[in-house]
Design a protein around this motif. Structure first.
Motif, short mmCIF file in Angstrom:
data_model
loop_
_atom_site.label_atom_id
_atom_site.label_comp_id
_atom_site.label_asym_id
_atom_site.label_seq_id
_atom_site.Cartn_x
_atom_site.Cartn_y
_atom_site.Cartn_z
N LYS A 43 -46.79 2.11 23.72
CA LYS A 43 -48.26 2.01 23.55
C LYS A 43 -49.07 2.39 24.80
O LYS A 43 -50.00 3.18 24.71
N ILE A 95 -54.86 6.27 14.96
CA ILE A 95 -54.40 4.88 14.89
C ILE A 95 -54.76 4.29 13.53
O ILE A 95 -53.96 3.67 12.85
N TRP A 97 -61.60 -9.30 21.01
CA TRP A 97 -60.44 -9.31 20.11
C TRP A 97 -60.17 -10.69 19.53
O TRP A 97 -59.69 -10.82 18.41
N PHE A 147 -54.17 -3.77 27.68
CA PHE A 147 -53.56 -4.35 26.47
C PHE A 147 -53.24 -5.83 26.65
O PHE A 147 -53.12 -6.56 25.67
N ARG A 157 -48.22 3.84 14.55
CA ARG A 157 -49.03 2.71 14.04
C ARG A 157 -48.72 2.45 12.56
O ARG A 157 -48.78 1.33 12.10
N THR A 202 -55.51 -7.97 24.89
CA THR A 202 -55.24 -8.17 23.46
C THR A 202 -54.20 -9.26 23.26
O THR A 202 -54.30 -10.06 22.33
N TYR A 250 -47.88 -1.31 11.69
CA TYR A 250 -48.70 -2.06 10.74
C TYR A 250 -48.02 -2.20 9.37
O TYR A 250 -48.29 -3.15 8.63
N TYR A 307 -58.30 7.43 18.23
CA TYR A 307 -58.43 6.16 17.53
C TYR A 307 -58.42 6.34 16.01
O TYR A 307 -58.02 5.45 15.27
N1 GLN Z 1 -55.94 -1.54 16.25
C1 GLN Z 1 -55.77 -0.94 17.53
C2 GLN Z 1 -54.34 -0.55 17.74
O1 GLN Z 1 -53.45 -1.02 17.09
C3 GLN Z 1 -56.32 -1.82 18.60
C4 GLN Z 1 -55.36 -2.59 19.39
C5 GLN Z 1 -56.00 -3.37 20.51
O2 GLN Z 1 -56.23 -2.89 21.60
N2 GLN Z 1 -56.27 -4.59 20.29
O3 GLN Z 1 -54.07 0.24 18.57
#
Ligand code: GLN
Length: 456
Positions: A123, A152, A250, A388, A20, A391, A24, A149
């Motif tokens: 993922k 993450i 989300w 997922f 992550r 998302t 990110y 979590y």
């Molecule tokens: N921030 C979390 C991640 O990157 C949530 C991702 C999600 O399921 N939207 O894993």
């Protein structure tokens, strides 16, 4: 009831933290890189960014399928990690050649493509493994996913600070160092995972987990080959229904990167002792709140479970949606104070992010855990991909909703016959949307529980 956790959880924690960090770290630089190094315009950048963040969550469906059928979780994670690292280094190359766009742009698209594919393999499979460390109905699973979590969020907290600082210096030649660091983070994840997997990735009986079909134990293969029963179909239906509700969570939550950032930029009083807090810093609030409160939530669920008072997972998730709605209500009320020359105190936005993070802790790790508990062994990773998928849909929907952000001088947008004339109207849209979704989920808990057949 045992309350400590197996070592494998901490291995998955560390691996996902570095992955992550990589994801990110890259994401923090991406839009800036497109604008200032590749000279894309704002509209194109926004569209591409939306497509990328959507596709990244679409491919887990494929990655989950490949793991269940052919590769197992471990190999999928290693291949996915390799693809993502390669993708980051392509962006490093793109950044190195930014003055020659005919070289930089192909590397850029290749890099994004590799990350999209790699994430699909990585993922869902790392997320599935967390639950496999425990017996199917072990009560520690929600707490385990909540700890996972934290990993993450630890990664996503440091990523913009480190990759952002190295890459976003004002000199476009420096972006590449941010991408290089992101790629290196991914390699660290793979090294840690590769080195410790054999020792720590075991089920409570000591059998290796996440193996390819040919290396599975007889019992594991039997469990996977078992024909699906009525109960399995019911449980899969619940995964589908829950994933649908989660789209609304989300889609509202992800406003953080778009409309809420516009808002913070324009209407928030960011002066602190004579210094202006950068808008981007508000993005750090969510991971910090998650890090601080995750252990409290993890303990809280275990405590309630011991007293047999633990709410059902759909109840927790419905509550998550209501907390999100409450967060938007705070900001919707706050904006009423905004007037020409009057900006809103930061406290309102901080309070909103706090509520959003509490909502996330009720919904996101609990959802991962629930998908794991409800999935038949055969489709464990594929169904994580379905989770997922919500998302992916939400990121797309979030972009559409952000388009209703009212701007002075532009015609008033209209949402399903409702004019969005003020910021209050705009934020009320999210208050109502998440409230209705949350209330419906709470009301359907009993119905869903019947179809969960004993899973909580
Ligand atoms: N921030 C979390 C991640 O990157 C949530 C991702 C999600 O399921 N939207 O894993």
């Amino acid at each position: 009831m045992q309350t400590s956790h197996p070592g494998g959880l901490y291995l998955l924690f560390a691996t996902e933290m570095w992955e992550r960090f990589s994801y990110y770290g890259n994401r923090a630089l991406l839009a800036l890189f497109m604008l200032s190094a590749l000279s894309f315009d704002k509209q194109f950048t926004a569209a591409l960014y939306g497509q990328y963040t959507g596709l990244v969550f679409l491919t887990p469906l494929i990655g989950g399928y490949i793991a269940d059928r052919f590769w197992g979780n471990r190999r999928s994670i290693m291949v996915g990690g390799g693809l993502m690292a390669a993708g980051q280094y392509c962006l490093f190359a793109s950044g190195s050649f930014y003055t020659q766009l005919d070289i930089a742009i192909p590397f850029f698209y290749l890099g994004l493509g590799l990350i999209i594919l790699g994430n699909g393999l990585f993922k869902p499979n790392i997320s599935t493994l967390v639950g496999q460390l425990y017996a199917p109905q072990d009560k520690r699973k929600d707490a385990a996913y909540t700890i996972f979590y934290m990993g993450i969020n630890l990664g996503s907290f440091f990523a913009p600070l480190i990759c952002g600082t190295l890459g976003d210096t004002g000199d476009p030649a420096d972006f590449r160092w941010g991408f290089f660091t992101a790629g290196t983070g991914m390699l660290i994840a793979m090294l840690v995972f590769g080195y410790f997997q054999k020792k720590y990735l075991v089920d409570p009986l000591g059998n290796q987990i996440g193996m390819a079909p040919e290396a599975r134990t007889k019992a594991q293969t039997q469990r996977r080959n078992a024909p699906l029963t009525r109960v399995d179909y019911d449980r899969m239906l619940v995964i589908g229904v829950i994933s649908f509700f989660v789209i609304f969570f989300w889609a509202a939550f992800e406003q953080a990167g778009v409309s809420l950032t516009f808002f913070a930029n324009e209407n928030l009083d960011r002066e602190l002792f004579g210094w202006t807090v950068p808008t981007s810093w508000f993005q750090a609030l969510n991971p910090i709140f998650v890090l601080v409160f995750a252990p409290i939530f993890a303990q809280f669920w275990v405590k309630l479970a011991k007293k047999d008072l633990e709410p059902a997972s759909p109840t927790k998730m419905g509550l998550g949606l209501l907390l999100l709605s409450a967060g938007f209500l705070i900001i919707a009320l706050g904006v009423k104070q905004v007037a020409p020359g009057i900006k809103l105190s930061m406290m309102w936005l901080i309070a909103m992010y706090w509520l959003h993070s509490m909502g996330e802790l009720c919904l996101s790790p609990i959802g991962l855990s629930l998908v794991n508990k409800l999935s038949p062994a055969k489709f464990a990773s594929l169904l994580m991909g379905v989770w997922f998928l919500s998302t992916a849909a939400a990121n797309w929907f979030a972009g559409i909703l952000a388009g209703f952000y009212p701007e002075t001088g532009k015609p008033t947008p209209n949402f399903l016959g409702w004019p969005i004339a003020t910021l209050n109207d705009f934020f009320m849209l999210f208050v109502i949307m998440s409230f209705v979704a949350g209330a419906l989920l709470l009301l359907s808990t009993k119905l869903l529980q019947q179809r969960m057949h004993g899973v909580n």
